[in-house]
Design an enzyme around this catalytic site. Structure first.
Site, PDB file in Angstrom:
ATOM      1  N   ILE A  31     -24.204 -11.150  61.733  1.00 47.96           N
ATOM      2  CA  ILE A  31     -23.442 -10.581  62.845  1.00 47.96           C
ATOM      3  C   ILE A  31     -22.678  -9.342  62.405  1.00 47.96           C
ATOM      4  CG2 ILE A  31     -21.557 -11.002  64.476  1.00 47.96           C
ATOM      5  CD1 ILE A  31     -22.415 -13.965  64.484  1.00 47.96           C
ATOM      6  N   ASP A  91     -14.024  -7.578  48.222  1.00 48.19           N
ATOM      7  CA  ASP A  91     -13.838  -9.021  48.182  1.00 48.19           C
ATOM      8  C   ASP A  91     -12.576  -9.317  48.974  1.00 48.19           C
ATOM      9  OD1 ASP A  91     -13.267 -11.665  47.645  1.00 48.19           O
ATOM     10  OD2 ASP A  91     -13.688 -11.532  45.494  1.00 48.19           O
ATOM     11  N   ARG A 114     -18.528 -30.929  60.190  1.00 43.67           N
ATOM     12  CA  ARG A 114     -17.932 -29.601  60.160  1.00 43.67           C
ATOM     13  C   ARG A 114     -16.412 -29.675  60.025  1.00 43.67           C
ATOM     14  NH1 ARG A 114     -22.295 -28.431  59.179  1.00 43.67           N
ATOM     15  NH2 ARG A 114     -23.690 -26.883  60.087  1.00 43.67           N
ATOM     16  N   TYR A 143     -14.744 -26.567  58.182  1.00 42.65           N
ATOM     17  CA  TYR A 143     -15.095 -25.377  58.949  1.00 42.65           C
ATOM     18  C   TYR A 143     -14.345 -25.365  60.287  1.00 42.65           C
ATOM     19  CZ  TYR A 143     -18.056 -21.940  61.369  1.00 42.65           C
ATOM     20  OH  TYR A 143     -18.532 -20.858  62.065  1.00 42.65           O
ATOM     21  N   LYS A 180     -11.571 -22.618  61.683  1.00 41.48           N
ATOM     22  CA  LYS A 180     -11.813 -21.813  62.876  1.00 41.48           C
ATOM     23  C   LYS A 180     -10.777 -22.081  63.956  1.00 41.48           C
ATOM     24  CE  LYS A 180     -15.203 -19.527  61.182  1.00 41.48           C
ATOM     25  NZ  LYS A 180     -15.039 -18.097  60.845  1.00 41.48           N
ATOM     26  N   VAL A 182     -26.192 -19.050  65.627  1.00 36.18           N
ATOM     27  CA  VAL A 182     -26.834 -17.735  65.568  1.00 36.18           C
ATOM     28  C   VAL A 182     -27.824 -17.711  64.410  1.00 36.18           C
ATOM     29  CG1 VAL A 182     -26.461 -15.242  65.480  1.00 36.18           C
ATOM     30  CG2 VAL A 182     -24.690 -16.738  66.449  1.00 36.18           C
ATOM     31  N   THR A 236     -29.069 -16.292  61.591  1.00 42.31           N
ATOM     32  CA  THR A 236     -28.618 -15.334  60.579  1.00 42.31           C
ATOM     33  C   THR A 236     -29.113 -15.803  59.211  1.00 42.31           C
ATOM     34  OG1 THR A 236     -26.577 -16.541  60.142  1.00 42.31           O
ATOM     35  CG2 THR A 236     -26.505 -14.866  61.888  1.00 42.31           C
ATOM     36  N   SER A 267     -27.294 -16.638  56.803  1.00 43.07           N
ATOM     37  CA  SER A 267     -26.450 -17.773  56.441  1.00 43.07           C
ATOM     38  C   SER A 267     -27.013 -19.070  57.011  1.00 43.07           C
ATOM     39  CB  SER A 267     -25.026 -17.553  56.959  1.00 43.07           C
ATOM     40  OG  SER A 267     -24.236 -18.711  56.783  1.00 43.07           O
ATOM     41  N   ARG A 301     -28.687 -22.481  55.102  1.00 41.10           N
ATOM     42  CA  ARG A 301     -28.283 -23.869  55.306  1.00 41.10           C
ATOM     43  C   ARG A 301     -29.469 -24.732  55.737  1.00 41.10           C
ATOM     44  NH1 ARG A 301     -24.492 -23.286  59.569  1.00 41.10           N
ATOM     45  NH2 ARG A 301     -24.382 -21.030  59.337  1.00 41.10           N
TER      46      ARG A 301
END
Length: 249
Positions: A17, A58, A148, A151, A155, A184, A186, A188, A192
């Site tokens: 993204i 970073d 999750r 995560y 978020k 999405v 991606t 990443s 996974r």
């Protein structure tokens, strides 16, 4: 040219993204400053669009953020896109994974805002508006999802930080919103899926939770990114904007 002449800074712009947003913002006339921890990914982005200025960053390092803020012009828009997804329930989380999830997904975002907001507030005073956009998610922060825990906690914290910044600076022309994508397609996500015990079934499971019957593409997300960074959204602040294919209907 909806971002014509605006200075826009995007983190994690090397892939996914972030990369798509950098390209879309440049296409809309923005002066794009793209950062990522991956120098090779930034070189590939520069090769695709030479007008995009890149800097390795970073975002977990305060000194690197401060150095970048000192070098760049005042920003009209900041898209905090960097983040990580950890898998597991609260019983699976290690202290190290929990700490790093908050360091990258939340603390780094706060540090970016702290470093760049003074210049953005100046720009808002000159032009009438400036925009911070933070990467949240519909997963576990808006709607609960299994495995999750860390995560979702990060978020949800992003949404809280977003609303706090919005409330603090709404009278000074600075807006702050969060974007909450669905699943999405991606690099990443592909990583996974590949790391799962059954990648074929894992992909089917990701698709199955999207009522529209497919994964989002990055191009499904960038229109909302451009809208929230542009003056078109000058009356929108403190919102968690869902682009989730109907998951939270």
């Amino acid at each position: 040219m909806r971002l014509n002449g605006l200075n826009i800074l995007i983190t994690a712009a090397g892939q996914g993204i972030g990369r798509a947003s950098a390209l879309a913002a440049a296409a809309e006339g923005a002066n794009v400053f793209a950062t990522d921890i991956n120098s090779e990914a930034l070189a590939s982005l520069s090769a695709e669009n030479s007008s995009i200025r890149t800097s390795r960053l970073d975002v977990t390092k305060q000194s690197e953020i401060d150095d970048l803020a000192a070098k760049l012009p005042k920003m009209d828009g900041l898209f905090n896109c960097a983040g990580i997804v950890h898998n597991g329930t609260v019983l699976d989380i290690t202290d190290a994974d929990w700490a790093f999830a908050f360091e990258l997904n939340v603390t780094a975002m706060m540090r970016m805002c702290r470093a760049f907001l003074p210049g953005m507030l100046e720009r808002a005073g000159e032009t009438g508006t400036a925009s911070v956009l933070n990467m949240a998610s519909m997963a576990s922060s808006i709607k609960g999802f299994a495995n999750r825990a860390s995560y979702g906690a990060t978020k949800a914290a992003v949404i809280g930080l977003t609303k706090s910044i919005a409330a603090d600076f709404v009278k000074q022309g600075l807006r702050c919103n969060a974007i909450c994508p669905g699943t999405v397609d991606t690099p990443s996500l592909r990583g996974r899926i590949a790391a799962s015990a059954d990648p074929v079934q894992a992909e089917k499971d990701f698709v199955a939770r999207q009522p529209m019957g497919r994964l989002a593409s990055v191009d499904d997300i960038t229109p909302m990114v451009i809208y929230l960074l542009s003056p078109e959204s000058r009356f929108v602040s403190g919102q968690a904007m869902l682009v989730d294919g109907g998951v939270t209907i």
